[in-house]
Design a protein around this motif. Structure first.
Motif, PDB file in Angstrom:
ATOM      1  N   GLY A  71       0.822  -1.204   0.000  1.00 38.38           N
ATOM      2  CA  GLY A  71       0.000   0.000   0.000  1.00 38.38           C
ATOM      3  C   GLY A  71       0.860   1.259   0.000  1.00 38.38           C
ATOM      4  O   GLY A  71       2.057   1.220   0.306  1.00 38.38           O
ATOM      5  N   SER A  72       0.250   2.386  -0.308  1.00 31.51           N
ATOM      6  CA  SER A  72       1.004   3.634  -0.477  1.00 31.51           C
ATOM      7  C   SER A  72       1.607   4.147   0.824  1.00 31.51           C
ATOM      8  O   SER A  72       2.702   4.724   0.823  1.00 31.51           O
ATOM      9  CB  SER A  72       0.106   4.714  -1.083  1.00 31.51           C
ATOM     10  N   THR A  73       0.931   3.950   1.945  1.00 36.40           N
ATOM     11  CA  THR A  73       1.441   4.463   3.218  1.00 36.40           C
ATOM     12  C   THR A  73       2.788   3.831   3.572  1.00 36.40           C
ATOM     13  O   THR A  73       3.760   4.528   3.878  1.00 36.40           O
ATOM     14  CB  THR A  73       0.435   4.204   4.351  1.00 36.40           C
ATOM     15  N   VAL A  74       2.837   2.508   3.500  1.00 37.64           N
ATOM     16  CA  VAL A  74       4.090   1.810   3.799  1.00 37.64           C
ATOM     17  C   VAL A  74       5.136   2.110   2.731  1.00 37.64           C
ATOM     18  O   VAL A  74       6.323   2.288   3.040  1.00 37.64           O
ATOM     19  CB  VAL A  74       3.846   0.291   3.905  1.00 37.64           C
ATOM     20  N   ALA A  75       4.708   2.184   1.479  1.00 43.59           N
ATOM     21  CA  ALA A  75       5.643   2.462   0.381  1.00 43.59           C
ATOM     22  C   ALA A  75       6.318   3.819   0.573  1.00 43.59           C
ATOM     23  O   ALA A  75       7.533   3.965   0.349  1.00 43.59           O
ATOM     24  CB  ALA A  75       4.914   2.414  -0.955  1.00 43.59           C
ATOM     25  N   ILE A  76       5.564   4.818   0.992  1.00 38.39           N
ATOM     26  CA  ILE A  76       6.136   6.148   1.213  1.00 38.39           C
ATOM     27  C   ILE A  76       7.086   6.129   2.408  1.00 38.39           C
ATOM     28  O   ILE A  76       8.145   6.767   2.379  1.00 38.39           O
ATOM     29  CB  ILE A  76       5.005   7.181   1.413  1.00 38.39           C
ATOM     30  N   ALA A  77       6.720   5.399   3.458  1.00 43.84           N
ATOM     31  CA  ALA A  77       7.617   5.284   4.608  1.00 43.84           C
ATOM     32  C   ALA A  77       8.933   4.620   4.204  1.00 43.84           C
ATOM     33  O   ALA A  77      10.020   5.056   4.598  1.00 43.84           O
ATOM     34  CB  ALA A  77       6.936   4.487   5.721  1.00 43.84           C
ATOM     35  N   LEU A  78       8.842   3.556   3.403  1.00 40.67           N
ATOM     36  CA  LEU A  78      10.047   2.885   2.918  1.00 40.67           C
ATOM     37  C   LEU A  78      10.871   3.816   2.034  1.00 40.67           C
ATOM     38  O   LEU A  78      12.113   3.801   2.072  1.00 40.67           O
ATOM     39  CB  LEU A  78       9.672   1.620   2.135  1.00 40.67           C
ATOM     40  N   PHE A 136       6.135  13.253   5.306  1.00 41.77           N
ATOM     41  CA  PHE A 136       5.326  12.047   5.149  1.00 41.77           C
ATOM     42  C   PHE A 136       3.873  12.402   4.842  1.00 41.77           C
ATOM     43  O   PHE A 136       3.262  11.820   3.943  1.00 41.77           O
ATOM     44  CB  PHE A 136       5.401  11.202   6.418  1.00 41.77           C
ATOM     45  N   VAL A 137       3.331  13.362   5.567  1.00 39.30           N
ATOM     46  CA  VAL A 137       1.937  13.767   5.359  1.00 39.30           C
ATOM     47  C   VAL A 137       1.748  14.356   3.967  1.00 39.30           C
ATOM     48  O   VAL A 137       0.771  14.053   3.262  1.00 39.30           O
ATOM     49  CB  VAL A 137       1.516  14.784   6.443  1.00 39.30           C
ATOM     50  N   LEU A 138       2.684  15.198   3.544  1.00 43.52           N
ATOM     51  CA  LEU A 138       2.581  15.815   2.219  1.00 43.52           C
ATOM     52  C   LEU A 138       2.673  14.769   1.113  1.00 43.52           C
ATOM     53  O   LEU A 138       1.911  14.812   0.140  1.00 43.52           O
ATOM     54  CB  LEU A 138       3.686  16.862   2.045  1.00 43.52           C
ATOM     55  N   LEU A 139       3.604  13.837   1.239  1.00 44.90           N
ATOM     56  CA  LEU A 139       3.742  12.796   0.218  1.00 44.90           C
ATOM     57  C   LEU A 139       2.505  11.907   0.166  1.00 44.90           C
ATOM     58  O   LEU A 139       2.076  11.486  -0.922  1.00 44.90           O
ATOM     59  CB  LEU A 139       4.994  11.961   0.498  1.00 44.90           C
ATOM     60  N   GLN A 140       1.914  11.637   1.324  1.00 46.19           N
ATOM     61  CA  GLN A 140       0.676  10.863   1.358  1.00 46.19           C
ATOM     62  C   GLN A 140      -0.441  11.604   0.621  1.00 46.19           C
ATOM     63  O   GLN A 140      -1.182  11.008  -0.168  1.00 46.19           O
ATOM     64  CB  GLN A 140       0.254  10.614   2.810  1.00 46.19           C
ATOM     65  N   SER A 141      -0.562  12.880   0.884  1.00 48.31           N
ATOM     66  CA  SER A 141      -1.601  13.678   0.225  1.00 48.31           C
ATOM     67  C   SER A 141      -1.360  13.771  -1.271  1.00 48.31           C
ATOM     68  O   SER A 141      -2.297  13.727  -2.074  1.00 48.31           O
ATOM     69  CB  SER A 141      -1.646  15.084   0.844  1.00 48.31           C
ATOM     70  N   LEU A 142      -0.097  13.908  -1.672  1.00 44.02           N
ATOM     71  CA  LEU A 142       0.235  13.962  -3.094  1.00 44.02           C
ATOM     72  C   LEU A 142      -0.063  12.628  -3.771  1.00 44.02           C
ATOM     73  O   LEU A 142      -0.502  12.601  -4.931  1.00 44.02           O
ATOM     74  CB  LEU A 142       1.703  14.344  -3.276  1.00 44.02           C
TER      75      LEU A 142
END
Length: 268
Positions: A71-78, A136-142
């Motif tokens: 999923g995108s949340t974990v992918a962005i964290a990684l 992290f929040v900005l990348l999630q929103s993007l």
């Protein structure tokens, strides 16, 4: 020397400069055959934005592969973990040191002294936590706005290009808090206009994928942030250091994400 030999020599030199930039600005191995001279470090800064491109493409590939699995949340964290590992937290370290120094010292000399301390203080810790959380929040929103990939390939090179511009009109400040306008360190000297134009062009070329109105707003935004940062640098220490340039890169990267997200919201 023949024309063909001259071209071959030129490209070998340019590849060597790129490899030097890769070794200096990242933890990616540059190879054992790279040739080093102090003056080469001044020239290799022309590839600062291209290093941002390389990092961005690697991180986009990671997110693309990881998203279907976790999923995108974990992918962005990684992706954020990988970014720190690839750069050795070079710019994050600069942000923490700059915040510790600018807000922890009363004089320019004391600020520089704090910035050179390897220990991290309250201001540095807070700046890192807040910056990484905001990123992290900005990348999630993007990602939710289907702008993540474009944001990364734009912000990583452009933020590095804008950080380098501070070398042009601010003096390098020594470890004693004194200004050295004729600093011998090649990385601290201004570059030629042609050199700077190449850095900015390679840093901002991804913006051509945006509408013209967004490009203009983005350009205005990064310039405003750039001159605000310049004012803060001048006020606090009378110039720049390597740590301050790292902090400038981090602030510009976050600013680009904020601008893009604001434009997405205004167009929805």
């Amino acid at each position: 020397m023949s024309e063909q030999a001259e071209k071959s020599s030129f490209w070998r030199a340019e590849v060597n400069y790129f490899r030097l930039a890769l070794g200096f600005f990242t933890r990616i191995p540059m190879g054992r055959t790279v040739q080093y001279q102090p003056e080469f470090m001044h020239t290799c800064t022309r590839y600062f934005a291209l290093i941002g491109w390389l990092l961005a493409l690697l991180l986009v590939a990671l997110v693309h592969l990881a998203t279907p699995i976790w999923g995108s949340t974990v992918a962005i964290a990684l992706m954020m973990v990988a970014s720190v590992l690839l750069t050795g937290a070079l710019h994050e370290d600069g942000l923490a040191d700059t915040c510790d120094g600018f807000w922890g010292g009363l004089t320019a000399e004391r600020k520089i002294d704090i910035m050179k301390d390897s220990r991290i203080g309250t201001y540095g810790s807070c700046s890192l936590i807040l910056a990484l959380t905001l990123k992290f929040v900005l990348l999630q929103s993007l990602a939710q706005s289907e702008m993540l990939y474009l944001a990364i390939v734009l912000a990583y090179p452009l933020s590095r290009a804008m950080a380098l511009t501070h070398v042009q009109d601010l003096p390098y400040v020594s470890g004693l808090g004194t200004v050295k306008k004729n600093k011998s360190d090649p990385l601290a000297r201004p570059v030629s206009h042609k050199h700077l134009l190449f850095v900015i062009a390679t840093g901002g070329i991804a913006a051509l994928a945006l509408p013209v109105s967004t490009i203009l707003i983005l350009a205005l935004g990064v310039l405003l942030v750039r001159y605000l940062l310049r004012f803060i640098m001048q006020k606090n220490i009378g110039g720049f250091t390597g740590d301050v340039l790292g902090a400038a890169q981090q602030v510009q990267e976050l600013s680009i994400y904020l601008i893009l997200l604001a434009m997405v919201g205004s167009n929805s």
